[in-house]
Design a protein around this motif. Structure first.
Motif, PDB file in Angstrom:
ATOM      1  N   MET A 136       0.844  -1.238   0.055  1.00 58.72           N
ATOM      2  CA  MET A 136      -0.069  -0.008  -0.056  1.00 58.72           C
ATOM      3  C   MET A 136       0.903   1.314  -0.144  1.00 58.72           C
ATOM      4  SD  MET A 136      -3.157  -0.606   2.307  1.00 58.72           S
ATOM      5  CE  MET A 136      -3.885   0.775   1.873  1.00 58.72           C
ATOM      6  N   ALA A 137       1.996   1.181   0.890  1.00 61.66           N
ATOM      7  CA  ALA A 137       2.826   2.243   0.729  1.00 61.66           C
ATOM      8  C   ALA A 137       3.584   2.789  -0.485  1.00 61.66           C
ATOM      9  CB  ALA A 137       4.074   2.138   1.909  1.00 61.66           C
ATOM     10  N   GLU A 138       3.652   1.689  -1.415  1.00 66.38           N
ATOM     11  CA  GLU A 138       4.237   1.827  -2.640  1.00 66.38           C
ATOM     12  C   GLU A 138       3.075   2.244  -3.799  1.00 66.38           C
ATOM     13  OE1 GLU A 138       5.771  -2.119  -3.331  1.00 66.38           O
ATOM     14  OE2 GLU A 138       7.712  -1.763  -2.096  1.00 66.38           O
ATOM     15  N   GLY A 139       1.859   2.266  -3.239  1.00 57.10           N
ATOM     16  CA  GLY A 139       0.722   2.657  -4.167  1.00 57.10           C
ATOM     17  C   GLY A 139      -0.343   1.647  -4.613  1.00 57.10           C
ATOM     18  N   ASP A 140      -0.173   0.499  -4.166  1.00 51.07           N
ATOM     19  CA  ASP A 140      -0.760  -0.590  -4.475  1.00 51.07           C
ATOM     20  C   ASP A 140      -1.993  -0.689  -3.482  1.00 51.07           C
ATOM     21  OD1 ASP A 140      -2.340  -2.806  -5.476  1.00 51.07           O
ATOM     22  OD2 ASP A 140      -0.604  -4.232  -5.184  1.00 51.07           O
ATOM     23  N   TYR A 141      -3.257   0.063  -3.693  1.00 50.34           N
ATOM     24  CA  TYR A 141      -4.230   0.116  -2.591  1.00 50.34           C
ATOM     25  C   TYR A 141      -5.256  -0.989  -2.965  1.00 50.34           C
ATOM     26  CZ  TYR A 141      -2.555   5.052  -2.412  1.00 50.34           C
ATOM     27  OH  TYR A 141      -1.781   6.084  -2.300  1.00 50.34           O
ATOM     28  N   THR A 142      -4.879  -2.107  -3.748  1.00 52.44           N
ATOM     29  CA  THR A 142      -5.533  -3.169  -3.681  1.00 52.44           C
ATOM     30  C   THR A 142      -5.179  -4.600  -2.874  1.00 52.44           C
ATOM     31  OG1 THR A 142      -4.348  -4.054  -5.585  1.00 52.44           O
ATOM     32  CG2 THR A 142      -6.317  -2.579  -6.312  1.00 52.44           C
ATOM     33  N   ALA A 143      -3.859  -4.142  -2.024  1.00 48.08           N
ATOM     34  CA  ALA A 143      -3.212  -5.004  -1.270  1.00 48.08           C
ATOM     35  C   ALA A 143      -4.371  -5.244  -0.061  1.00 48.08           C
ATOM     36  CB  ALA A 143      -1.986  -4.483  -0.894  1.00 48.08           C
ATOM     37  N   ARG A 144      -4.288  -6.422   0.320  1.00 50.74           N
ATOM     38  CA  ARG A 144      -5.255  -6.872   1.586  1.00 50.74           C
ATOM     39  C   ARG A 144      -4.300  -7.858   2.281  1.00 50.74           C
ATOM     40  NH1 ARG A 144      -7.181  -3.140  -0.390  1.00 50.74           N
ATOM     41  NH2 ARG A 144      -9.408  -3.197  -0.826  1.00 50.74           N
ATOM     42  N   ALA A 145      -4.338  -7.974   3.647  1.00 50.97           N
ATOM     43  CA  ALA A 145      -3.939  -8.799   4.536  1.00 50.97           C
ATOM     44  C   ALA A 145      -4.553 -10.101   4.361  1.00 50.97           C
ATOM     45  CB  ALA A 145      -3.997  -8.190   5.980  1.00 50.97           C
ATOM     46  N   PRO A 146      -3.729 -11.446   4.197  1.00 48.47           N
ATOM     47  CA  PRO A 146      -4.373 -12.671   3.970  1.00 48.47           C
ATOM     48  C   PRO A 146      -5.045 -13.060   5.415  1.00 48.47           C
ATOM     49  CG  PRO A 146      -1.933 -12.723   3.132  1.00 48.47           C
ATOM     50  CD  PRO A 146      -2.206 -11.446   3.777  1.00 48.47           C
ATOM     51  N   MET A 147      -6.154 -13.440   5.319  1.00 49.21           N
ATOM     52  CA  MET A 147      -6.831 -14.016   6.520  1.00 49.21           C
ATOM     53  C   MET A 147      -6.589 -15.584   6.735  1.00 49.21           C
ATOM     54  SD  MET A 147      -8.253 -11.243   7.534  1.00 49.21           S
ATOM     55  CE  MET A 147      -8.909 -12.203   8.855  1.00 49.21           C
ATOM     56  N   ASP A 148      -6.073 -15.795   7.866  1.00 45.21           N
ATOM     57  CA  ASP A 148      -5.729 -17.474   8.393  1.00 45.21           C
ATOM     58  C   ASP A 148      -6.407 -17.598   9.742  1.00 45.21           C
ATOM     59  OD1 ASP A 148      -4.893 -19.927   8.961  1.00 45.21           O
ATOM     60  OD2 ASP A 148      -2.796 -19.330   8.644  1.00 45.21           O
ATOM     61  N   SER A 149      -7.827 -17.981   9.564  1.00 47.35           N
ATOM     62  CA  SER A 149      -8.786 -17.857  10.947  1.00 47.35           C
ATOM     63  C   SER A 149      -8.260 -19.405  11.657  1.00 47.35           C
ATOM     64  CB  SER A 149     -10.077 -18.250  10.421  1.00 47.35           C
ATOM     65  OG  SER A 149     -10.309 -19.165   9.459  1.00 47.35           O
ATOM     66  N   LEU A 150      -7.550 -20.200  10.896  1.00 46.79           N
ATOM     67  CA  LEU A 150      -7.146 -21.312  11.937  1.00 46.79           C
ATOM     68  C   LEU A 150      -5.962 -21.216  12.550  1.00 46.79           C
ATOM     69  CD1 LEU A 150      -7.965 -24.150   9.100  1.00 46.79           C
ATOM     70  CD2 LEU A 150      -9.441 -23.508  11.274  1.00 46.79           C
ATOM     71  N   ARG A 151      -4.990 -20.327  12.222  1.00 48.44           N
ATOM     72  CA  ARG A 151      -3.664 -20.545  12.694  1.00 48.44           C
ATOM     73  C   ARG A 151      -3.275 -18.910  13.310  1.00 48.44           C
ATOM     74  NH1 ARG A 151       0.285 -22.595   8.334  1.00 48.44           N
ATOM     75  NH2 ARG A 151       1.796 -22.280   9.842  1.00 48.44           N
ATOM     76  N   SER A 152      -4.230 -17.853  13.035  1.00 45.60           N
ATOM     77  CA  SER A 152      -3.743 -16.669  13.437  1.00 45.60           C
ATOM     78  C   SER A 152      -4.420 -16.359  14.995  1.00 45.60           C
ATOM     79  CB  SER A 152      -4.221 -15.503  12.500  1.00 45.60           C
ATOM     80  OG  SER A 152      -3.471 -15.768  11.521  1.00 45.60           O
ATOM     81  N   PRO A 153      -3.817 -15.858  15.740  1.00 49.01           N
ATOM     82  CA  PRO A 153      -4.597 -15.516  17.004  1.00 49.01           C
ATOM     83  C   PRO A 153      -5.747 -14.459  16.984  1.00 49.01           C
ATOM     84  CG  PRO A 153      -2.298 -15.333  17.388  1.00 49.01           C
ATOM     85  CD  PRO A 153      -2.421 -15.456  15.977  1.00 49.01           C
ATOM     86  N   ASP A 154      -6.614 -14.490  17.668  1.00 51.82           N
ATOM     87  CA  ASP A 154      -7.748 -13.336  17.485  1.00 51.82           C
ATOM     88  C   ASP A 154      -7.558 -12.068  17.296  1.00 51.82           C
ATOM     89  OD1 ASP A 154      -9.504 -15.582  17.607  1.00 51.82           O
ATOM     90  OD2 ASP A 154     -10.026 -15.498  19.546  1.00 51.82           O
ATOM     91  N   GLU A 155      -6.622 -11.567  18.321  1.00 44.22           N
ATOM     92  CA  GLU A 155      -6.217 -10.219  18.124  1.00 44.22           C
ATOM     93  C   GLU A 155      -5.601  -9.829  16.586  1.00 44.22           C
ATOM     94  OE1 GLU A 155      -6.562 -11.373  22.207  1.00 44.22           O
ATOM     95  OE2 GLU A 155      -5.427 -12.331  20.429  1.00 44.22           O
ATOM     96  N   VAL A 156      -4.480 -10.693  16.018  1.00 43.38           N
ATOM     97  CA  VAL A 156      -3.922 -10.639  14.851  1.00 43.38           C
ATOM     98  C   VAL A 156      -5.103 -10.705  13.559  1.00 43.38           C
ATOM     99  CG1 VAL A 156      -2.254 -11.543  13.604  1.00 43.38           C
ATOM    100  CG2 VAL A 156      -1.698 -11.501  15.998  1.00 43.38           C
ATOM    101  N   ARG A 157      -5.979 -11.564  13.910  1.00 45.73           N
ATOM    102  CA  ARG A 157      -6.980 -11.737  12.973  1.00 45.73           C
ATOM    103  C   ARG A 157      -7.904 -10.385  12.781  1.00 45.73           C
ATOM    104  NH1 ARG A 157      -8.417 -16.194  14.306  1.00 45.73           N
ATOM    105  NH2 ARG A 157     -10.438 -15.978  15.518  1.00 45.73           N
ATOM    106  N   ARG A 158      -8.133  -9.960  14.097  1.00 45.74           N
ATOM    107  CA  ARG A 158      -8.872  -8.663  14.203  1.00 45.74           C
ATOM    108  C   ARG A 158      -8.333  -7.492  13.551  1.00 45.74           C
ATOM    109  NH1 ARG A 158     -11.028 -10.864  19.213  1.00 45.74           N
ATOM    110  NH2 ARG A 158      -9.324  -9.437  20.306  1.00 45.74           N
ATOM    111  N   LEU A 159      -6.894  -7.563  13.558  1.00 44.54           N
ATOM    112  CA  LEU A 159      -6.038  -6.587  13.224  1.00 44.54           C
ATOM    113  C   LEU A 159      -5.980  -6.632  11.647  1.00 44.54           C
ATOM    114  CD1 LEU A 159      -3.939  -4.266  13.701  1.00 44.54           C
ATOM    115  CD2 LEU A 159      -2.219  -5.963  13.789  1.00 44.54           C
TER     116      LEU A 159
END
Length: 550
Positions: free
Chosen positions: A274-297
């Motif tokens: 996103m900092a480089e100008g790609d506003y389509t970038a998204r954070a991958p979601m991993d509901s099985l392995r990521s902690p709840d706080e990181v997933r909410r982030l």
């Protein structure tokens, strides 16, 4: 091509380091001294080997792993110390109990035999069991003692052993630990050498006279091979268990830190894109392995990215429309100005001599001046929009207003253009329509903009229909044309500022892309609403509402 999770985790720190290096090389000189020192430290860190850079204590994964290891280390060490203490205490307790029992049995046997130096009693394998025998008669004289070599080994403990024998002669049994055992550095720690002394009573009776005293002491080295082997085995077992537990804790700590830092690394990569100008970038979601706080982030980041992408897209669209507006306005201003200049020069040069011709030229100049005035008024209202006055209407002078009269006046003002294009107007507005609460000048502006828009998009010999009905507490006015209509995909943007459905066509028909935006602002300023749909039979139909006067 989509990156795998391993590639993201591996490449994110490297990409981040490259971006930091690029920024630091450009902006380091602008930073305060403390920040410059931090930049220099990071540059030095990037010159480290990869494996050593991964062990940098400033990395979150290293800090999490170290924290987990330190938290687990204290209880593991405590358990190990307690276990060793319990094991060696048990060994010493059992060894002391066995030694005291053997000493009592020996004293009883010597008392019953009456022979304090009985080889049959004293040579029962005590030396093979790692014990030394001491016998003292009633006069305090040692009559049985280990060999000279053994006594030399036990020399540091002699005073304690003799003291225990004298205590036994006084009728007091004695059990003690020989501190000389600490001299045996090659033995397992905490394994003690013990001494037990018992009085020898005549006949072995508990109340018999004291004939002497006997003492048994632990021998060093090989004399206690079984005890030493057991203690060494227990010590090694506990030590290896502690080391294996620590290894497992370290492995689990690394795995635990990666479960947190891996999604954070992917989130960092998305932020960098996103900092480089790609506003389509998204954070991958991993509901099985990521902690709840990181997933909410990650969810919050993606929502923020989506909102930012919409805002940036809207800004880009508005900027594109603004540039198009400037080009269109330049053209729109140039066309009537050129006409006015040409007609004025013709009048000044006397090209037209008859009065009828001059009147026609004056009429043309008047029409072009009116066109200029209308364009200037639209630009002024757009400037009010840009200044934050979203209604673009300023102060409204609300009063009861007869719509049939205003509609008739607006049609009369456009009569010359309607006649020129041979456009038929069907006005079905009833004369008994209730008055509306509105500003007369603003409603006239609404009607003129909508009628002018309909006229520009209606072909020659076409048709414009004007109607009005009561709709609850409002009066609904409809203006329909027989033009090509508005595609459904375009209706969402038709009222946007600077928006024109077809630039080439709008330029040909004289549209600036401002009229409908101004119409919507004025209608909403009155508390009404405006929509556009398809006219039955083809064409566009604009419908707006105004509140009925009380």
């Amino acid at each position: 091509m989509r990156l795998t999770e391993e590639e993201v985790t591996r490449d994110a720190p490297h990409d981040a380091s490259q971006r930091e290096a690029s920024v630091e090389s450009t902006d380091a000189a602008k930073l305060p001294p403390a920040a410059q020192a931090s930049v220099l430290r990071r540059r030095a860190l990037r010159r480290w080997p990869g494996w050593l850079r991964r062990l940098n204590p400033q990395r979150l994964s290293v800090q999490l792993a170290l924290g987990a290891v330190l938290v687990a280390l204290l209880p593991v060490i405590l358990i190990a110390v307690v276990s060793l203490s319990v094991v060696f205490s048990s060994i010493n307790f059992v060894q002391g109990a066995q030694l005291a029992d053997q000493t009592r049995q020996t004293a009883l046997a010597l008392g019953q035999s009456g022979n304090l130096t009985s080889a049959a009693i004293l040579n029962t394998g005590q030396f093979r069991q790692g014990l030394a025998v001491w016998v003292m008669d009633a006069n305090g004289k040692l009559i049985v003692a280990p060999s000279v070599q053994t006594q030399a080994t036990l020399q540091p403990d002699m005073s304690l052993i003799l003291g225990a024998l004298h205590s036994a002669l006084r009728g007091t049994p004695k059990e003690l630990t020989l501190p000389g055992s600490t001299m045996e550095a090659h033995l397992p720690p905490f394994v003690q050498r013990l001494c037990a002394a018992e009085p020898i009573r005549a006949g072995g009776a508990s109340n018999g006279s004291i004939l002497g005293a006997v003492a048994l002491t632990s021998l060093p080295d090989k004399g206690r091979a079984v005890v030493i082997r057991y203690a060494s085995g227990a010590q090694q077992s506990i030590t290896w268990t502690v080391l294996a537990t620590l290894a497992l804790v370290v492995a689990l700590a690394i795995l635990f830190s990666r479960t947190i830092t891996r999604p954070l690394a992917r989130l960092t990569l998305a932020s960098a894109r996103m900092a480089e100008g790609d506003y389509t970038a998204r954070a991958p979601m991993d509901s099985l392995r990521s902690p709840d706080e990181v997933r909410r982030l990650a969810i919050t980041f993606n929502e923020m990215a989506a909102a930012l992408e919409r805002d940036v897209s809207e800004l880009q669209r508005q900027e594109e429309l603004r540039r198009e507006l400037i080009a269109n306005v330049s053209h729109e201003l140039a066309t009537p100005l050129t006409s006015i200049q040409g007609f004025t020069e013709a009048l000044r040069d006397g090209v037209v001599h008859d009065a009828v011709g001059r009147d026609e030229l004056l009429d043309m100049i008047a029409r072009q001046a009116a066109r200029l005035r209308r364009l200037v008024d639209q630009l002024r209202q757009v400037a009010r929009f840009e200044a934050g006055l979203e209604d673009g209407a300023g102060d409204l002078h609300i009063a009861p207003l007869a719509l049939p009269t205003l509609i008739a006046e607006a049609l009369a003002a456009l009569a010359p253009e309607l006649d020129r294009k041979r456009v038929a107007v069907v006005n079905t507005v009833s004369a008994d329509l209730p008055d509306v609460a509105a500003d007369g000048d603003r409603v006239t502006e609404i009607l003129l903009n909508l009628l002018d828009n309909a006229l520009r998009h209606t072909p020659d010999a076409g048709r414009i229909e004007v109607s009005a009905t009561v709709d609850g507490a409002f009066v609904r006015v409809q203006i329909a044309d027989s033009g090509p209509g508005i595609p459904e995909a375009e209706r969402e943007h038709i009222f946007d500022r600077f928006y024109r459905m077809d630039s080439a066509r709008a330029s040909a028909t004289g549209g600036s892309g401002l009229g409908l935006a101004i119409v919507r602002a004025l209608v909403e300023a009155h508390g009404g609403a405006i929509i556009v749909d398809e006219r039955p039979g083809g064409g566009a139909r604009f419908s707006f509402t105004l509140p009925i006067a009380a």
